[in-house]
Each structure stands twice: as structure tokens, then as C-alpha cells.
Motif scaffolding. Structure first.
Motif, PDB file in Angstrom:
ATOM      1  N   ASP A   3       8.707 -34.887 -33.898  1.00  0.00           N
ATOM      2  CA  ASP A   3       9.252 -33.995 -32.876  1.00  0.00           C
ATOM      3  C   ASP A   3       9.104 -34.598 -31.487  1.00  0.00           C
ATOM      4  OD1 ASP A   3       6.409 -31.701 -32.865  1.00  0.00           O
ATOM      5  OD2 ASP A   3       6.682 -33.578 -31.800  1.00  0.00           O
ATOM      6  N   HIS A 439      18.141 -24.431 -35.983  1.00  0.00           N
ATOM      7  CA  HIS A 439      17.605 -25.795 -36.052  1.00  0.00           C
ATOM      8  C   HIS A 439      17.302 -26.185 -37.506  1.00  0.00           C
ATOM      9  CE1 HIS A 439      17.460 -25.491 -31.812  1.00  0.00           C
ATOM     10  NE2 HIS A 439      16.213 -25.093 -31.656  1.00  0.00           N
ATOM     11  N   LEU A 445      16.531 -29.843 -39.095  1.00  0.00           N
ATOM     12  CA  LEU A 445      15.289 -30.265 -38.476  1.00  0.00           C
ATOM     13  C   LEU A 445      14.106 -29.858 -39.341  1.00  0.00           C
ATOM     14  CD1 LEU A 445      17.298 -30.414 -36.035  1.00  0.00           C
ATOM     15  CD2 LEU A 445      15.381 -29.742 -34.583  1.00  0.00           C
ATOM     16  N   GLU A 449       9.773 -30.171 -35.587  1.00  0.00           N
ATOM     17  CA  GLU A 449      10.885 -30.412 -34.664  1.00  0.00           C
ATOM     18  C   GLU A 449      11.514 -29.090 -34.208  1.00  0.00           C
ATOM     19  OE1 GLU A 449      12.974 -34.566 -35.870  1.00  0.00           O
ATOM     20  OE2 GLU A 449      13.148 -32.954 -37.329  1.00  0.00           O
TER      21      GLU A 449
END
Length: 533
Positions: A3, A439, A445, A449
Motif C-alpha cells: 500500500d 477498491h 486492491l 491497499e
């Protein structure tokens, strides 16, 4: 994946806990390691946060949870309390008020947290509450060193805390902001935790309940005591659901704001994953969906009027999607503010998951402590209920004010666990939960992240104290500069804030295709995800 903070996701196979404080995560993990299940771990971690994050949550607050069982069944608990029986609009206006106060006895609603925790325990815990809460009681008795977060929370609310002698004595250093590392024992709170562990209903009936009601009445609040007793009645409820991005999102029902996440998801549809991540088109669409949800909340919703069913009607949603595609909404005046809340997620080795969130509403709630108990009461009535004639969320006797709290779990169509998460943050919650879900589900992700990604927030939303504030779009400075500029060109009043200044502390655990648990804890606070290999 790594991340933006350089931190990989936590990986585990036999269970995981993610919270906003390391000690709470450790408390939950210890329960899992010794054979407890996810509900046991959530209960232990939640009570620990009463001590580690006292400005964010407590016995005198509210709580919601959504539980996914190993067989795929999903259920929720709703721990939100009633307003006082004498709490009519005429009562508050007779005090010369144009809005319900945010501090003091008049701001308080019946606390729902103890009843919610009791219902969660009854729904599937494997260990008795006295065992699970023995650790938090010992911490309260000994005192926990003041953290930087608690110091900052006290500093933010120092004037209001100073107005209540009991709250001032516990959380300040003679009226001054405490020093980080300073240990402050709370023996009365330790005794209350042990009492509630033996009998959670004692918060609503008996001597402890009477102390709470007597203190509020003595301070001028219009409680009868009957509404306090009724607040202990919490039973499991079904989640509300919506299909999104190939999953089923399960959310906490009214008066939780969970429906607003589903509303946004329905407006965004299943093609957001085709739009580049954090591009101007993606952010613009999510901003407009959030504004529509807040506008509908303010216009149509009370906790008991059926407005949510109207909003989530499929035909109405389809019409709104068409309107957004043809003519996106302009910025309208209603308000969002931050909130002081904390949340946690747990998954055990059977695949049982718990998403749990609890709050005092604003920092240290009403800044009103009950003598002899260590309990700080919430200010949910002042934050959530309106003094607007005829409004569906107008304050009324035995009415629950609308809530900002919500919690979610995502499953596949067969009920298999995909992801579980939540975030604190007032009216930011429903926006940031939608962003994290996008996300994860639209853009692939990993959890760390997703919780660390640049955050944006529609301001205003609909909190009672800031209705009518000037509209803004708050973005963190980690959002690409080109995206920020393009949003301004599209007419958004973009205000840039340092990373982390907008708020939130998202917690997420997902199950990867190999069956591994991946966890992420928001770097905006002190939390951590811990797992068992």
C-alpha cells in the motif's frame, strides 16, 4: 501488493482480528488462539476499546454488528437507544433551544451498546462474558497509559469535558490535557464492567439503571425510566442486502445508515470497475451517488417511517440511475461532519465473521458521567435528531434518532465469505465504506491497499448540528493532482486536506482464492491486523 504506506496485508490461515488499537487486536487474537470463536473475540476486543479509545466508544454508547456464520447465514444486532419519553419538540423549545444540545443531559439517548453486546453474546458466543471481560476490568482497575489519540481527543473536547466534574476528574489532569503515558485508574468503571458481565440487563433495570436515570433527570433531561427499561430489548435481525460487483453486500438495517451504502452501490451499478481507479470519472460518479443518498436521507428518512424502503425501491433506483447519467446532481446544502467511533472485524478458523462498530457519537459523547459508575453517556440524541417541524427524523418520545453507524460483510451468491469490514467517521462512514468496497471488488486492491487509499468525502451530509452548511468536496492530498484539478473543472468545490486529516479508521479482512485470510488496518489511526498461522 504494497500500500501507499509501504505495508503489505497481514496474512493468516486460522483466524484474524483487525481493530483501531493494538491492545484491542491482541485481546481478540488471544481469544481466538485459546479456542474462542469470532463472536468471543469481538466481545473481548470491543470491551478493551472502552479503555484504549474512551473518547470513541463506551458502555454509555451505541453498537451495531453483522455476523456471518460458517453455514452462510447472516444476522445483525441493532444497539441504538430511544429518545426520552418527555422529549417532545415543545419541551426543547420551551428551554429556548433551536436544536437539541450536543453536550450535557439533554443530548443523551438510551445507550444501546450493552443490549447489543448481550444479543451478540447470546447469538453464538462460546465463552461466558465474565471470562471475556475479565481483562478489560483489570485494565480499568489498574489504569491504562494515556495514548496520543486519547490525549488529542481530550484536547478537542477539553472545554465541554471541564464542565462536567466527573468526566473532568477521570480524563483530564486537573482540567488540563493529560500527558501521554499517564496512567489513570478507573475502579468504578472496573466494577461496572464486572456487573455488566454478570448481567448486561443491569444497564436497563435495577440499581445501575436507576443511577443513570436519576442523574439525567436531576440534570433536567425528560426521561421517565420506562424508555430506559425498553432499551434493553435487542433481538437479532436480518441484514439488508444488495448485489454488487458479483457479490452480495449485507448491511445493518435501520436506524443504522447501512442502507446508504446499498443506495450508493445501486446507483453506481456494476460497471464502475471498467472506469480507471481514482480517475476523475470514478470519483465524480461516487461523489454524485453519495450526494443523492444524503439528500434522500434528509428528505425522506426517520427511523420509523418507511422512508428507507421507498428509497431502495428498485423502480425508484432505476429512475435515479438514469437521472444521474443524464444530469448529475449539483451540490446542495446539507451537512457531514466527522464522528468519534471505533470499529473492528474478526474472522475465525470456521469462517465465522463479525463486523462490529460502537460509538458515543461525538468525542466523549455528551461529556456527562453517571456518578459512581465510570459510565460516560452518548450524545446521540443531540447529534441525530432534528428540531424541524414535521420532519420524519424530528425528535419525538420513544423515537430512535437516525444513526451514522453501519457494518458490512460481502459474500458470494452461495453465502461464502468474500470480505468483512467497516470504518468509523460519522457521515463519512457510508462514503468510505463504499469506497473501500469499490477498491476491493471493482479494482482488486488487497485489504491494506484499500484501507490506505486516498480518501474523499462529500461535505455536507445530514448531521443535525450542521444542516445547511456550505457544500464542499474534501479530498486527501494523496489523491492524484490531475484528478483533483479535473474535479474542480467539473464544478466541485474541492478542498485539499493532509492525508489522514479527513478521518476514518477502516478495518478489512478478505478471503483470497487460496483460502488465506488477508487483513488491512487503516494507517490513519494506531490499529493493526493480527492473524493466527
Amino acid at each position: 501488493m504494497i500500500d501507499g504506506q509501504g505495508r503489505p496485508p497481514t496474512i493468516a490461515t486460522r483466524g484474524m482480528v483487525a481493530t483501531s488499537h493494538p491492545l484491542a487486536s491482541a485481546a481478540g487474537l488471544e481469544v481466538l488462539a485459546s479456542g474462542g470463536n469470532a463472536i468471543d473475540a469481538a466481545l473481548a476486543a470491543a470491551a478493551t476499546t472502552w479503555l484504549t479509545l474512551p473518547g470513541q466508544c463506551g458502555i454509555g454508547g451505541d453498537a451495531f454488528a453483522v455476523v456471518r456464520e460458517p453455514d452462510g447465514r447472516v444476522w445483525t444486532v441493532n444497539g441504538s437507544g430511544y429518545g426520552p419519553d418527555g422529549g417532545t419538540p415543545e419541551f426543547y423549545r420551551a428551554q429556548g433551544l433551536e436544536a437539541i444540545p450536543l453536550d450535557g443531559a439533554l443530548a443523551v439517548a438510551v445507550p444501546g451498546a450493552p443490549a447489543a453486546l448481550a444479543a451478540l453474546h447470546a447469538g453464538g458466543a462460546s465463552r461466558p462474558l465474565p471470562e471475556l471481560w475479565a481483562g478489560p476490568a483489570r485494565i480499568a482497575e489498574r489504569g491504562i497509559p494515556c495514548s496520543a489519540k486519547t490525549r488529542d481527543d481530550v484536547a478537542d473536547a477539553i472545554d465541554a469535558i471541564g464542565a462536567d466534574p466527573l468526566t473532568r476528574a477521570v480524563f483530564t489532569d486537573g482540567g488540563r490535557v493529560p500527558i501521554v503515558g499517564q496512567r489513570r485508574p478507573q475502579p468504578e468503571l472496573a466494577q461496572t464492567i464486572r456487573l455488566l458481565a454478570d448481567d448486561p440487563q443491569s444497564m436497563y433495570t435495577g440499581e445501575l439503571a436507576q443511577r443513570c436515570v436519576d442523574a439525567l433527570i436531576a440534570a433536567g433531561a425528560p426521561f421517565s425510566g420506562d424508555e430506559w427499561c425498553a432499551g434493553g430489548d435487542v433481538e437479532p435481525e436480518d441484514a439488508i442486502t444488495l448485489r454488487y460487483a458479483g457479490t452480495v453486500i449485507h448491511q445493518t438495517p435501520s436506524p443504522s445508515a447501512g442502507w446508504m451504502v446499498l443506495h450508493q452501490a445501486a446507483l453506481l451499478g456494476d460497471d464502475l470497475g471498467l472506469v480507471p481507479w481514482l480517475s476523475v470519472d470514478a470519483v465524480d460518479r461516487m461523489v454524485h451517488a453519495a450526494r443523492v443518498a444524503f439528500e434522500d436521507r434528509f428528505a425522506l428518512c426517520g427511523s420509523d417511517n418507511g422512508g428507507i424502503a421507498q428509497i431502495l425501491d428498485p423502480a425508484r433506483l432505476a429512475e435515479q440511475r438514469m437521472q444521474l447519467a443524464d444530469d448529475p446532481v449539483t451540490e446542495r446544502e446539507f451537512a457531514v461532519t466527522g464522528g468519534d467511533t471505533t470499529s473492528l472485524v474478526v474472522v475465525d478458523d470456521e469462517g465465522r465473521s463479525v463486523s462490529f462498530i460502537h460509538s458515543l457519537a461525538f468525542t466523549f459523547g455528551a461529556k456527562f458521567s453517571v456518578p459512581g459508575t465510570g459510565i460516560v453517556l452518548n450524545n446521540r440524541l443531540g447529534r441525530g435528531a432534528y428540531l424541524i417541524d414535521g420532519h420524519p427524523n424530528e425528535v419525538a418520545p420513544r423515537r430512535k434518532p437516525l444513526h451514522t453507524l453501519n457494518a458490512w460483510v460481502a459474500t458470494d451468491d452461495d453465502g461464502g465469505l468474500v470480505s468483512v469490514g467497516n470504518t468509523p467517521g460519522g457521515d463519512g462512514q457510508v462514503q468510505w465504506n463504499m469506497q473501500v468496497l469499490s477498491h476491493l471488488l471493482d479494482h482488486g486492491l488487497d485489504p491494506q491497499e484499500a484501507v490506505a487509499a486516498p480518501r474523499f468525502t462529500v461535505f455536507p451530509g445530514s448531521d443535525a448540528d450542521v444542516v445547511g452548511a456550505q457544500p464542499r468536496l474534501r479530498v486527501e492530498d494523496t489523491m492524484p493532482e490531475g484528478t483533483r484539478a479535473a474535479l474542480a473543472e467539473r464544478g466541485h468545490d474541492v478542498r485539499v486536506h493532509p492525508a489522514g486529516a479527513i478521518g476514518g479508521s477502516a478495518q478489512v479482512i478478505t478471503v483470497d482464492p487460496g483460502g488465506f485470510l488477508l487483513g488491512g488496518s487503516d494507517p490513519r489511526q494506531e490499529g493493526v491486523a493480527l492473524g493466527l498461522e
